[in-house]
Every structure is written in C-alpha cells, then in structure tokens.
Write a protein that holds these residues in place. Sequence first.
Motif, PDB file in Angstrom:
ATOM      1  N   LEU A  29      37.013  51.524   2.154  1.00  0.00           N
ATOM      2  CA  LEU A  29      37.081  52.759   2.982  1.00  0.00           C
ATOM      3  C   LEU A  29      38.541  53.249   3.013  1.00  0.00           C
ATOM      4  O   LEU A  29      38.693  54.480   3.159  1.00  0.00           O
ATOM      5  CB  LEU A  29      36.393  52.410   4.070  1.00  0.00           C
ATOM      6  CG  LEU A  29      34.752  52.206   4.241  1.00  0.00           C
ATOM      7  CD1 LEU A  29      34.120  51.761   5.220  1.00  0.00           C
ATOM      8  CD2 LEU A  29      34.213  53.464   3.706  1.00  0.00           C
ATOM      9  N   LEU A  30      39.457  52.452   3.495  1.00  0.00           N
ATOM     10  CA  LEU A  30      40.752  52.819   3.846  1.00  0.00           C
ATOM     11  C   LEU A  30      41.397  53.169   2.693  1.00  0.00           C
ATOM     12  O   LEU A  30      42.053  54.387   2.765  1.00  0.00           O
ATOM     13  CB  LEU A  30      41.655  51.557   4.369  1.00  0.00           C
ATOM     14  CG  LEU A  30      41.216  51.287   5.818  1.00  0.00           C
ATOM     15  CD1 LEU A  30      41.911  50.113   6.375  1.00  0.00           C
ATOM     16  CD2 LEU A  30      41.273  52.444   6.786  1.00  0.00           C
ATOM     17  N   THR A  31      41.186  52.975   1.342  1.00  0.00           N
ATOM     18  CA  THR A  31      41.769  53.305   0.245  1.00  0.00           C
ATOM     19  C   THR A  31      41.147  54.601  -0.284  1.00  0.00           C
ATOM     20  O   THR A  31      41.965  55.701  -0.700  1.00  0.00           O
ATOM     21  CB  THR A  31      41.385  52.207  -0.951  1.00  0.00           C
ATOM     22  OG1 THR A  31      41.773  51.050  -0.658  1.00  0.00           O
ATOM     23  CG2 THR A  31      41.816  52.676  -2.242  1.00  0.00           C
ATOM     24  N   ALA A  32      39.787  54.759   0.036  1.00  0.00           N
ATOM     25  CA  ALA A  32      39.327  56.309  -0.213  1.00  0.00           C
ATOM     26  C   ALA A  32      39.916  57.124   0.786  1.00  0.00           C
ATOM     27  O   ALA A  32      40.057  58.383   0.291  1.00  0.00           O
ATOM     28  CB  ALA A  32      37.765  56.025   0.393  1.00  0.00           C
ATOM     29  N   VAL A  33      39.866  56.683   2.222  1.00  0.00           N
ATOM     30  CA  VAL A  33      40.486  57.863   3.065  1.00  0.00           C
ATOM     31  C   VAL A  33      42.032  58.199   2.552  1.00  0.00           C
ATOM     32  O   VAL A  33      42.460  59.330   2.640  1.00  0.00           O
ATOM     33  CB  VAL A  33      40.793  57.121   4.490  1.00  0.00           C
ATOM     34  CG1 VAL A  33      41.681  57.765   5.324  1.00  0.00           C
ATOM     35  CG2 VAL A  33      39.319  57.001   5.119  1.00  0.00           C
ATOM     36  N   TRP A  34      42.997  57.413   2.182  1.00  0.00           N
ATOM     37  CA  TRP A  34      44.242  57.556   1.654  1.00  0.00           C
ATOM     38  C   TRP A  34      44.222  58.353   0.449  1.00  0.00           C
ATOM     39  O   TRP A  34      45.042  59.090   0.173  1.00  0.00           O
ATOM     40  CB  TRP A  34      45.058  56.395   1.558  1.00  0.00           C
ATOM     41  CG  TRP A  34      45.696  55.654   2.755  1.00  0.00           C
ATOM     42  CD1 TRP A  34      45.048  54.666   3.337  1.00  0.00           C
ATOM     43  CD2 TRP A  34      46.625  56.171   3.517  1.00  0.00           C
ATOM     44  NE1 TRP A  34      45.947  54.491   4.487  1.00  0.00           N
ATOM     45  CE2 TRP A  34      46.681  55.528   4.549  1.00  0.00           C
ATOM     46  CE3 TRP A  34      47.828  57.108   3.227  1.00  0.00           C
ATOM     47  CZ2 TRP A  34      47.960  55.620   5.464  1.00  0.00           C
ATOM     48  CZ3 TRP A  34      48.534  57.635   4.184  1.00  0.00           C
ATOM     49  CH2 TRP A  34      48.651  56.506   5.329  1.00  0.00           C
ATOM     50  N   GLY A  35      43.148  58.044  -0.476  1.00  0.00           N
ATOM     51  CA  GLY A  35      42.986  59.125  -1.543  1.00  0.00           C
ATOM     52  C   GLY A  35      42.631  60.413  -1.301  1.00  0.00           C
ATOM     53  O   GLY A  35      43.118  61.285  -1.901  1.00  0.00           O
ATOM     54  N   GLY A  36      41.847  60.605  -0.361  1.00  0.00           N
ATOM     55  CA  GLY A  36      41.368  61.953   0.255  1.00  0.00           C
ATOM     56  C   GLY A  36      42.806  62.642   0.767  1.00  0.00           C
ATOM     57  O   GLY A  36      42.905  64.099   0.417  1.00  0.00           O
ATOM     58  N   ALA A  37      43.598  61.938   1.468  1.00  0.00           N
ATOM     59  CA  ALA A  37      44.818  62.456   1.970  1.00  0.00           C
ATOM     60  C   ALA A  37      45.765  62.937   0.774  1.00  0.00           C
ATOM     61  O   ALA A  37      46.238  64.056   0.762  1.00  0.00           O
ATOM     62  CB  ALA A  37      45.494  61.490   2.736  1.00  0.00           C
ATOM     63  N   ALA A  38      45.656  62.013  -0.192  1.00  0.00           N
ATOM     64  CA  ALA A  38      46.743  62.575  -1.416  1.00  0.00           C
ATOM     65  C   ALA A  38      45.928  63.673  -2.240  1.00  0.00           C
ATOM     66  O   ALA A  38      46.832  64.703  -2.546  1.00  0.00           O
ATOM     67  CB  ALA A  38      46.643  61.364  -2.454  1.00  0.00           C
TER      68      ALA A  38
END
Length: 460
Positions: A29-38
């Motif tokens: 989930l945290l990986t997906a969040v950072w991916g969204g920010a990128a």
Amino acid sequence: MTSTLAGGRAARRQTMRRIRPRRSPAVPLLTAVWGGAAGVVWLWWMNTPSVDGTAGRVLNAGRITGLLAGYLMALVVLQMARVPALERRVGSDRVARWHAMTGRYTLCLVLAHVFLTMWGYALLGGKSLGDIVAQTVESVGQLPDMGKAAIGTGLLVVVGLVSIGPVRRRMPYDTWYHVHLLTYAAVFLTFWHQITTGNDFAVEPAARTFWYGLYGAVTALVIWYRILTPIRLNLRHRMRVEAVIEETPGIVSVLIGGKRLHRMGAEAGQFFRWRFLAPGMRFSSHPYSLSAAPRPDLLRITVKAIGDHSAGLRELTPGTRVWAEGPYGALTASRRSRGKVLLVAGGVGITPMRALFETLPGAAGDITLLYRANSTQDLALWGELAKIADERGARLMYAVNSPDGERPDISAESLRRKIADIDRHDVFMCGPPGFAQSVYEALRDAGVPARRIHHESFEM
C-alpha cells in the motif's frame, strides 16, 4: 457482582484451528501511495515545457505543491473511510497514524501552495512579496471557486490546530471528533478550484478524468463504509443492552444482545465503535474492545471509567438501543506466526487479551498471559482468566505494585527468568502507551524480534 461469560463451542473450536499467519499489506500500500505521488509530479513535468524567471519558478513550485496537496487530500479521506481491508489487515491504530501524518503533510503543502501561488501572481503583476495579502484577496474575489477554496483552507487549518497533541489531549474526545469531521467539508470545498483553475487539468482531459475518478472512488468508499454499512449492520442485528455489571471498582462490563451476532464477522481482539442511544450519550461514539469471544446472541465489552462517556456506561439500563460500527482492528489470531504466545495486558488493556486468551489456537503450555495492575483488587475478570487457564492448561501471571507502592520489575531479565524461551514467542500487547513502550523495549532486549510483537492502541 461480576460477570462470567463462557465462549461456548465457537470459542473452543477456535482454539483447535491451525496457525495461519497473514501478512500485512502495509508495504504494498505504501509503495502504491509513493507511486501515485510520483505520477502527480510526472503530470506536472509533462505539462511544463519550460520554467522561466523568478515568477515562473515560484508559480511552478505552487503548482507542484498544489497537485501533491490535492492527491494527499484524497488519501486523508480514504484513511477516514474505515475500509475493512485497511482497518482489519493493516490495523486501525496504524491507519490512524498514517492519517495523522498524511494530514500534517497535506496542511503544510496547502499552505505552501497558497503562499507560493499568490507570491507568483504578485510577481507577474509587478508587485513584491509584501503585496501577497492584497494579491490573495484579489484572487479570491476574481478567480472561479477560489472563495470555496479559501473557506476549505480555513477549515483545514482549524482541524490541524485541534489535532496538535497538547490541544487534542485537553479537548473532550467528542468535541475533537466532531471538529475532525470538518475535513470532509474542507476537501469538498477545495476540490472544485483544482479543476477550474488548475492548468494541468485544463490542458490534459485524461488527468481531469483521473482526478474525478480518484475523488469519486474515495467518496463512494466513505458513503458505503461510513454510512450504508453501519445502517445495514444495525438494522440486521438490532442490538440492545442486556445488563451492566461492575467487575471491580471503576470497571464495568456491558452485555449486549442482538440477532445473529456471529454473522458480524467479529474476532477476539477486535473492537467496535459503540453509540448507546441513551440520554446524553446519543451523539458520542467511542471504541471499546470485546472482552470475550463473540457469541451468536451476546457480545461483551469491559470498560474503565476514565471520562464522561465511559463513566456513563454504568447508568445504562437493560433495553437501551445500541448502534455499533465495526468490527475493526488487526490484533487477532491471524497475526500469529509461532506456536507459543505471550499475552501482555496493562490495566483495562486486559479486555482484548482476555478474549484472545480464551480463543488463540494452542495446546497446553503454549499460551501465557501476564496481567499488570496496580493491585490485586484491580485485576478485572480474574476469575474468568483463572478458569480459562485451568481448562486450557495455559499459564496465568500477574504483576502488581508492592504494599509500599513499588512497581513490579518487567524487564528483559525478569521476562527471561519467567519465560526461558521468550525469544521464540509471539507477543500480543494492550495497555497504556507508556506501559506498552516500556514492555516493548524489554521484549526487544529479551530477544523477541519486532515483527513478532503485536500491539494496537485504540486511543484514536
């Protein structure tokens, strides 16, 4: 008088289940969040062919902070939606910490966005930094949806101020909770100016569609899990207070009856947010853990009187309607990865530990419970715990202050003396934050890996 609640066949069947540890989805989930920010930063990059001059650099800094703030606002609301996949798999306390951290970042980005954007507009108009207030007033009056955004920003600031630790601790829980709900209004009001004045959405229809989809999906989750799901649950199970029983001075158990309660999906170690429809309590919703394994016709919570709401529970009368939301929490048997388990309870933190003590799978000698209290008179539910220990062949220990008030030693050395193979145990903890922190440090010093220490705080 004390209550005695046996778990019945369902609880006994639970103790015979195989150990099937379930991984937390926190890392993906945290990986997906950072991916969204990128992805948000990439959107700015693709729509920005060049950045010229001081005004251009300041305005583009405002665009980036605005895009990131808009993205994080959606996450803030998502973390308030009480989605079961988050509440029951990641853990309510961890989601609450994510929400608090995301909220702080969002507020900082919003304020930076306002400051940088208004400064950039001022520079484009030949003004200086000192004219930023006048520029803000002018922009709010002229640009579409900026008035709504200004009100929404003000609400975010109010929510941020009341969420500061010292302020929140001095504020009644119900007041803080209802002020916190203003987040929904703030996000709604600030959303529209992103679409009407945001350059990235004006020139990129796909980005605009994605933004609508993101906020629409989050809104749907909030409506489903915060409104429709609780209505469905309470209409189906029709819960009422059966009895209120004093366990020890200042601690009461509330027995709650209803229809087909076993179909609520609650597990030992979880909690609900309870609203009792009695005078003075209708508008208060508080989280309390189940203190016994759920039964088809009965649930029980055990609560210490530490505030107006918890103290008022002793005045509830049989037949009082109950409105519940849940179940929530990840402090369940699915967190377990080893055959042997140590349960550590501090004070009223015994409530979820008592339910787990009864139901955790394990053979004789596999389960140990350590109960910390100020005195033997404060050992709530002790009779039930002793009976469970006797029936299961489990180990039950308590640690209380000495007659002169000296605290018991719960250190790495004392834990190793009492449980020689403690480093091969899973540990479940519940208690006040200071107690939990000290026990956590002792467990780590005793060789228990952090991944096998499971703790959930319900002070939210």
